[in-house]
Scaffold this active site. Structure first.
Site, PDB file in Angstrom:
ATOM      1  N   LYS A 105       5.306   2.387  -2.822  1.00  0.00           N
ATOM      2  CA  LYS A 105       5.193   3.804  -3.183  1.00  0.00           C
ATOM      3  C   LYS A 105       5.437   3.943  -4.668  1.00  0.00           C
ATOM      4  CE  LYS A 105       4.426   7.830  -1.201  1.00  0.00           C
ATOM      5  NZ  LYS A 105       3.599   8.102  -0.021  1.00  0.00           N
ATOM      6  N   LYS A 110       0.858  -1.193   0.000  1.00  0.00           N
ATOM      7  CA  LYS A 110       0.000   0.000   0.000  1.00  0.00           C
ATOM      8  C   LYS A 110       0.883   1.227   0.000  1.00  0.00           C
ATOM      9  CE  LYS A 110      -4.111   1.868   0.510  1.00  0.00           C
ATOM     10  NZ  LYS A 110      -3.790   2.792  -0.604  1.00  0.00           N
ATOM     11  N   LYS A 132       4.686   2.078   8.647  1.00  0.00           N
ATOM     12  CA  LYS A 132       3.488   2.836   9.031  1.00  0.00           C
ATOM     13  C   LYS A 132       2.274   1.904   9.146  1.00  0.00           C
ATOM     14  CE  LYS A 132       3.349   6.586   6.767  1.00  0.00           C
ATOM     15  NZ  LYS A 132       3.166   7.558   5.676  1.00  0.00           N
ATOM     16  N   SER A 185      -7.591   4.881   4.105  1.00  0.00           N
ATOM     17  CA  SER A 185      -7.466   4.173   2.821  1.00  0.00           C
ATOM     18  C   SER A 185      -7.819   2.694   3.019  1.00  0.00           C
ATOM     19  CB  SER A 185      -6.042   4.287   2.271  1.00  0.00           C
ATOM     20  OG  SER A 185      -5.897   5.461   1.519  1.00  0.00           O
ATOM     21  N   THR A 210      -5.599  12.227   6.857  1.00  0.00           N
ATOM     22  CA  THR A 210      -4.218  12.332   7.337  1.00  0.00           C
ATOM     23  C   THR A 210      -4.125  13.460   8.368  1.00  0.00           C
ATOM     24  OG1 THR A 210      -3.529  11.584   5.155  1.00  0.00           O
ATOM     25  CG2 THR A 210      -1.815  12.445   6.584  1.00  0.00           C
ATOM     26  N   ASN A 255      -3.017  19.190   1.095  1.00  0.00           N
ATOM     27  CA  ASN A 255      -4.046  18.364   1.709  1.00  0.00           C
ATOM     28  C   ASN A 255      -3.793  18.194   3.205  1.00  0.00           C
ATOM     29  OD1 ASN A 255      -4.836  15.721   2.859  1.00  0.00           O
ATOM     30  ND2 ASN A 255      -5.989  15.508   0.966  1.00  0.00           N
TER      31      ASN A 255
HETATM   32  P1  NAD Z   1       0.016  18.312  -1.380  1.00  0.00           P
HETATM   33  O1  NAD Z   1       0.515  18.190  -2.756  1.00  0.00           O
HETATM   34  O2  NAD Z   1      -1.443  18.371  -1.154  1.00  0.00           O
HETATM   35  O3  NAD Z   1       0.675  19.575  -0.661  1.00  0.00           O
HETATM   36  C1  NAD Z   1       2.043  19.762  -0.560  1.00  0.00           C
HETATM   37  C2  NAD Z   1       2.274  21.125   0.066  1.00  0.00           C
HETATM   38  O4  NAD Z   1       3.668  21.295   0.339  1.00  0.00           O
HETATM   39  C3  NAD Z   1       1.859  22.286  -0.826  1.00  0.00           C
HETATM   40  O5  NAD Z   1       1.276  23.300  -0.031  1.00  0.00           O
HETATM   41  C4  NAD Z   1       3.189  22.772  -1.403  1.00  0.00           C
HETATM   42  O6  NAD Z   1       3.160  24.118  -1.800  1.00  0.00           O
HETATM   43  C5  NAD Z   1       4.074  22.549  -0.191  1.00  0.00           C
HETATM   44  N1  NAD Z   1       5.487  22.486  -0.529  1.00  0.00           N
HETATM   45  C6  NAD Z   1       6.081  21.848  -1.577  1.00  0.00           C
HETATM   46  N2  NAD Z   1       7.400  22.058  -1.523  1.00  0.00           N
HETATM   47  C7  NAD Z   1       7.640  22.807  -0.417  1.00  0.00           C
HETATM   48  C8  NAD Z   1       8.793  23.351   0.176  1.00  0.00           C
HETATM   49  N3  NAD Z   1       9.998  23.144  -0.364  1.00  0.00           N
HETATM   50  N4  NAD Z   1       8.647  24.064   1.328  1.00  0.00           N
HETATM   51  C9  NAD Z   1       7.435  24.266   1.870  1.00  0.00           C
HETATM   52  N5  NAD Z   1       6.309  23.785   1.353  1.00  0.00           N
HETATM   53  C10 NAD Z   1       6.413  23.077   0.218  1.00  0.00           C
HETATM   54  O7  NAD Z   1       0.671  17.082  -0.584  1.00  0.00           O
HETATM   55  P2  NAD Z   1       0.150  16.393   0.742  1.00  0.00           P
HETATM   56  O8  NAD Z   1      -0.686  15.250   0.341  1.00  0.00           O
HETATM   57  O9  NAD Z   1      -0.377  17.434   1.657  1.00  0.00           O
HETATM   58  O10 NAD Z   1       1.508  15.783   1.308  1.00  0.00           O
HETATM   59  C11 NAD Z   1       2.360  16.529   2.184  1.00  0.00           C
HETATM   60  C12 NAD Z   1       3.250  15.548   2.934  1.00  0.00           C
HETATM   61  O11 NAD Z   1       2.427  14.635   3.664  1.00  0.00           O
HETATM   62  C13 NAD Z   1       4.147  14.670   2.060  1.00  0.00           C
HETATM   63  O12 NAD Z   1       5.352  14.416   2.734  1.00  0.00           O
HETATM   64  C14 NAD Z   1       3.364  13.374   1.928  1.00  0.00           C
HETATM   65  O13 NAD Z   1       4.170  12.280   1.616  1.00  0.00           O
HETATM   66  C15 NAD Z   1       2.783  13.299   3.326  1.00  0.00           C
HETATM   67  N6  NAD Z   1       1.608  12.438   3.453  1.00  0.00           N
HETATM   68  C16 NAD Z   1       0.490  12.651   2.709  1.00  0.00           C
HETATM   69  C17 NAD Z   1      -0.623  11.817   2.889  1.00  0.00           C
HETATM   70  C18 NAD Z   1      -1.910  12.054   2.153  1.00  0.00           C
HETATM   71  O14 NAD Z   1      -2.887  11.378   2.494  1.00  0.00           O
HETATM   72  N7  NAD Z   1      -1.994  12.957   1.201  1.00  0.00           N
HETATM   73  C19 NAD Z   1      -0.564  10.765   3.796  1.00  0.00           C
HETATM   74  C20 NAD Z   1       0.600  10.572   4.545  1.00  0.00           C
HETATM   75  C21 NAD Z   1       1.676  11.414   4.369  1.00  0.00           C
END
Ligand code: NAD
Length: 447
Positions: A105, A69, A93, A370, A189, A220
């Site tokens: 991934k 996953k 996780k 999920s 999340t 997100n």
């Molecule tokens: P997203 O694409 O919705 O948002 C990413 C955010 O990070 C945006 O606001 C972007 O502008 C910002 N960003 C990108 N580069 C940056 C930088 N250098 N400095 C500061 N901000 C920056 O992505 P997301 O889904 O919110 O994921 C964010 C983190 O959470 C990632 O590490 C992802 O792996 C992790 N994550 C996401 C989920 C999920 O369900 N979406 C679950 C577990 C972990």
């Protein structure tokens, strides 16, 4: 500054935890390497008429506890090293929250902000065409990650269904509700992180109304946890995205900030192409609230070092490094991003007595819901939002307690405790297929 390998960081976290547990050499050997790796070239006819060939990856790290996953990331900096690291973290996780999945991934090297929606759809469908044989509801189930979202998951599920010639909603999670998505998945999340943050705040005696939070990343995950924190009375004083951030001593209203980002930042239909820094000229963020004028711009680097109670990195890997770790002033760091802290920085945070909720626990709410989505798809029976949220809360609170109990018992940090918990669960699954002892005994029986 030399870029730190995310996979080396993930491996060093694993090796550190292996020093604290008594598990078989079999389990250690299995867990040090990914099972399978695929690299694909994805040709896409662009709006200009040119053909672009994008590079994509999918890594199955381990499936001893169930089908793999893991999300799919679109980012120009995606690399095989990063995808391997993210797949290792997914394996641990899923074990930390005790859901029956292994870890995987995927990623595509692309800046989705530079694509039209048509190009984005073609790329998403073409990526699924390339990895079709590598995924499936019983083998490997993708989901959204950085710069992918529910619309993209919908296109991908649709493409899989077309090739498969039957509806298979359980192949991908994080889909739109109308395509078999789960209530509560989009905010899961952030919600899961909010639940464990509250648990840590209780231990640290931080009361929401007197507690300040700085949050890096406003996608997100960042936006949703900001909403929950704001709603509970925490003061979110700083938020940022890839282009920079804003700071407001009296606290930011995440919804106003998001509206402004959308309005001023040319939000695309399904990919955020705007920026929080657009809020810099949005005086109403301040005025509507308190008229104090204490709002300012802030860089991502400054945000991390702010004098706040809680720091929430929710963007990308390697943000807290040996260069800035000593300047972190927060009492609590909640790792909503995957791998935001390097190994060296982790040591510094521990020495400073900072309580860190590690990524493999803090952001596990997403994969937990999920899992709920996958269960609902397979049962063909759908749950209410309240049911989803209650089940999520139970799991996050239970596993926070399990991790914290190990921390206290073994006198280790929360990250090592989380790995110890996960290692115990994964090694049981390895042992279930037979141990060295078992096979050596049966050898002597037959002789
Ligand atoms: P997203 O694409 O919705 O948002 C990413 C955010 O990070 C945006 O606001 C972007 O502008 C910002 N960003 C990108 N580069 C940056 C930088 N250098 N400095 C500061 N901000 C920056 O992505 P997301 O889904 O919110 O994921 C964010 C983190 O959470 C990632 O590490 C992802 O792996 C992790 N994550 C996401 C989920 C999920 O369900 N979406 C679950 C577990 C972990």
């Amino acid at each position: 500054m030399a870029r730190i390998s995310a996979f080396e960081n993930a491996q060093s976290q694993l090796e550190k935890a292996l020093g604290f547990v008594k598990i078989s050499d079999d389990a250690k050997k299995v867990l040090r390497k990914p099972n399978e790796i695929i690299e694909v070239s994805i040709p896409v006819r662009m709006d200009s008429g040119d053909l672009e060939v994008f590079t994509g990856f999918r890594v199955h790290y381990n499936d001893y506890r169930g089908p793999c996953k893991g999300g799919i990331r679109y980012h120009p900096d995606v690399s095989l090293d990063e995808v391997k690291a993210l797949s290792l973290w997914m394996t641990f996780k899923c074990a930390v929250v005790n859901i029956p999945f292994g870890g995987s991934k995927g990623g595509v090297v692309v800046n989705p902000k530079e694509l039209s929606n048509q190009e984005l759809e073609k790329l998403s469908r073409a990526y699924i065409d390339s990895i079709y044989n590598f995924i499936g509801p019983d083998t490997d189930i993708p989901a959204p990650d950085v710069y992918t979202n529910e619309i993209i998951m919908g296109w991908m599920a649709d493409e899989y269904n077309k090739i498969n010639r039957r509806l298979t909603p359980a192949v991908i999670t994080g889909k739109p509700l109308s395509m078999g998505g789960s209530q509560g998945r989009e905010a899961a999340t952030g919600r899961g992180g909010f639940f464990v943050l509250n648990e840590a705040a209780r231990i640290l005696k931080l009361h929401p109304e007197d507690t300040t939070v700085a949050l890096q990343g406003f996608g997100n995950v960042g936006y949703n946890i900001a909403r929950f924190l704001h709603g509970a009375g925490y003061k979110v004083v700083a938020v940022s995205d890839s282009k920079g951030g804003i700071y407001h001593t009296h606290g930011i209203d995440p919804d106003v900030t998001m509206d402004t980002k959308k309005k001023d930042g040319k939000m695309g239909e399904c990919i955020c192409s705007g920026s929080i820094s657009a809020c810099r000229k949005a005086e109403h963020v301040t005025c509507a609230k308190c008229n104090c004028g204490e709002i300012g711009q802030i860089t991502n680097e400054e945000l991390l070092e702010l004098d706040v109670d809680i720091l929430v990195p929710a963007a990308l890997e390697n943000q807290i490094t040996k260069e800035n770790a000593d300047n972190i002033k927060a009492k609590l760091v909640v790792e909503m991003a995957n791998g935001p802290t390097t190994g060296e920085a982790d040591e510094v945070l521990n020495e400073k007595g900072i309580f860190v909720i590690p990524d493999i626990l803090a952001n596990a709410g997403g994969v937990t819901v999920s899992y709920f989505e996958w269960v609902q798809n397979r049962a063909g029976f759908y749950w209410s939002q309240d049911e989803v949220n209650e089940k999520l809360e139970t799991i996050m609170q239970r596993e926070f307690k399990n991790v914290h109990d190990i921390k206290e018992k073994e006198k280790v940090d929360m990250r090592t405790a989380a790995y110890i918990l996960a290692l115990g669960r994964i090694s049981e699954a390895v042992a279930a297929k037979g141990t060295r002892e078992y096979f050596m005994k049966s050898e002597s029986r037959s002789s």
